[in-house]
Design an enzyme around this catalytic site. Structure first.
Site, PDB file in Angstrom:
ATOM      1  N   ASP A 148       0.848  -1.191   0.000  1.00  0.00           N
ATOM      2  CA  ASP A 148       0.000   0.000   0.000  1.00  0.00           C
ATOM      3  C   ASP A 148       0.883   1.241   0.000  1.00  0.00           C
ATOM      4  OD1 ASP A 148      -2.020   2.115   0.922  1.00  0.00           O
ATOM      5  OD2 ASP A 148      -3.261   0.307   0.955  1.00  0.00           O
TER       6      ASP A 148
ATOM      7  N   ASN B 178      -5.850  -4.469  -6.234  1.00  0.00           N
ATOM      8  CA  ASN B 178      -7.042  -3.881  -5.650  1.00  0.00           C
ATOM      9  C   ASN B 178      -6.947  -2.372  -5.460  1.00  0.00           C
ATOM     10  OD1 ASN B 178      -9.499  -3.850  -3.698  1.00  0.00           O
ATOM     11  ND2 ASN B 178      -7.794  -3.109  -2.445  1.00  0.00           N
TER      12      ASN B 178
ATOM     13  N   TYR C 235     -13.824   7.763 -13.937  1.00  0.00           N
ATOM     14  CA  TYR C 235     -13.797   6.506 -13.183  1.00  0.00           C
ATOM     15  C   TYR C 235     -14.392   5.381 -14.028  1.00  0.00           C
ATOM     16  CZ  TYR C 235     -14.313   3.376  -9.147  1.00  0.00           C
ATOM     17  OH  TYR C 235     -14.216   2.321  -8.266  1.00  0.00           O
TER      18      TYR C 235
ATOM     19  N   LYS D  87     -12.389   1.970 -15.300  1.00  0.00           N
ATOM     20  CA  LYS D  87     -12.927   0.668 -14.897  1.00  0.00           C
ATOM     21  C   LYS D  87     -13.398  -0.142 -16.100  1.00  0.00           C
ATOM     22  CE  LYS D  87     -12.098   1.003 -10.522  1.00  0.00           C
ATOM     23  NZ  LYS D  87     -11.114   0.116  -9.847  1.00  0.00           N
TER      24      LYS D  87
ATOM     25  N   THR E  21     -16.529   1.321   2.187  1.00  0.00           N
ATOM     26  CA  THR E  21     -15.073   1.396   2.342  1.00  0.00           C
ATOM     27  C   THR E  21     -14.657   2.862   2.434  1.00  0.00           C
ATOM     28  OG1 THR E  21     -14.511   1.598  -0.006  1.00  0.00           O
ATOM     29  CG2 THR E  21     -14.858  -0.646   0.851  1.00  0.00           C
TER      30      THR E  21
END
Length: 266
Positions: A47, A95, A161, A165, A196
């Site tokens: 990360d 991810n 976005y 995607k 999230t």
């Protein structure tokens, strides 16, 4: 709701595997790291938030590495770290991602556009590029990427976005068959709005508009099922009130002869 957790057989298939999870410090990545470790995998948590990655790694008894997924060299370094500290690499969950926070038109922001494309598309392309030699060295493996329902439909509120995607979905469908000969499976999870940190800035607005937020554990569970299965090139939707399943894309219209009158007019 239907239990989405991996079966005993699926969990057993993950035992003693080495998994690299990007964006593993929070959200779906954190839950996937915890679930992989619970299934017996050795997890490398990657990360850009190195402190967060170390915290999750401590929870799973694994390893942590700092990673900016938009940097190809950093992806190669993360894979090398996994090979050095965990002995190899079998599973990769790409991810990490960000919201775009920009739009085409008067409010376009070039820096935010590059940040979103770099993380959401570059992170998948670069992560895959870095991981392939390590997976091939083990005789094969599995890559799962976090796409979105925004990759399966139009999203006028966030076209940047949706664009990256959609690109991830197209990459998944194309790389699945391409990598099959190397024993590498490539699949995607496509969740709706999940609870999230990624959606923290729009959470209240979504709820006010009547959107129910998805339990992110469902997405993590689906990723594990894709790791353990035999499918490739599939994009599994994760939607409220439905069991995760592969999205069924319609085939392109095939060519056909022109009508007689069109042929005669030529």
């Amino acid at each position: 709701m239907t239990d989405t957790s991996p079966t005993t057989a699926e969990r057993e298939a993950l035992r003693d595997k080495v998994a690299l999870v990007t964006g593993g410090a929070s959200g779906i990545g954190r839950l996937a790291a915890l679930s992989l470790a619970d299934a017996g995998a050795e997890v490398v948590v990657a990360d850009i938030d190195e402190a967060g990655a170390r915290e999750v790694a401590a929870q799973v008894g694994g390893h942590a590495v700092a990673l900016d997924v938009s940097d190809l060299d950093a992806n190669h370094a993360a894979v090398a770290y996994a090979q050095e500290h965990a002995g190899g690499l079998d599973l990769v969950l790409l991810n990490a991602g960000v919201t775009s926070d920009t739009i085409v038109g008067d409010q376009f922001d070039l820096a935010r556009y590059r940040r979103a494309m770099g993380a959401n598309l570059g992170g998948v392309v670069f992560g895959t590029q870095a991981a392939l030699p390590a997976l091939k060295a083990r005789g094969g493996g599995s890559i799962v990427v976090t796409a979105s329902l925004a990759g399966l439909t139009a999203v006028p509120a966030d076209p940047i976005y949706a664009a990256n995607k959609h690109a991830v979905v197209g990459l998944t469908r194309s790389l699945g068959p391409l990598l099959a000969g190397d024993g590498i499976r490539f699949n995607a999870v496509c969740p709706t709005f999940a609870e999230t940190p990624l959606i923290a800035h729009v959470r209240d607005g979504l709820r006010a508009a009547g959107f129910e937020l998805l339990d992110p554990q469902i997405v993590a569970d689906t990723a594990l099922r894709l790791f353990a299965g035999e499918m490739t090139g599939e994009c599994w939707f994760c939607q409220i009130g439905r069991s995760p399943a592969p999205f069924q894309f319609r085939n392109l219209p095939g060519p056909r002869p022109a009508p007689d009158e069109e042929r005669q007019a030529r």
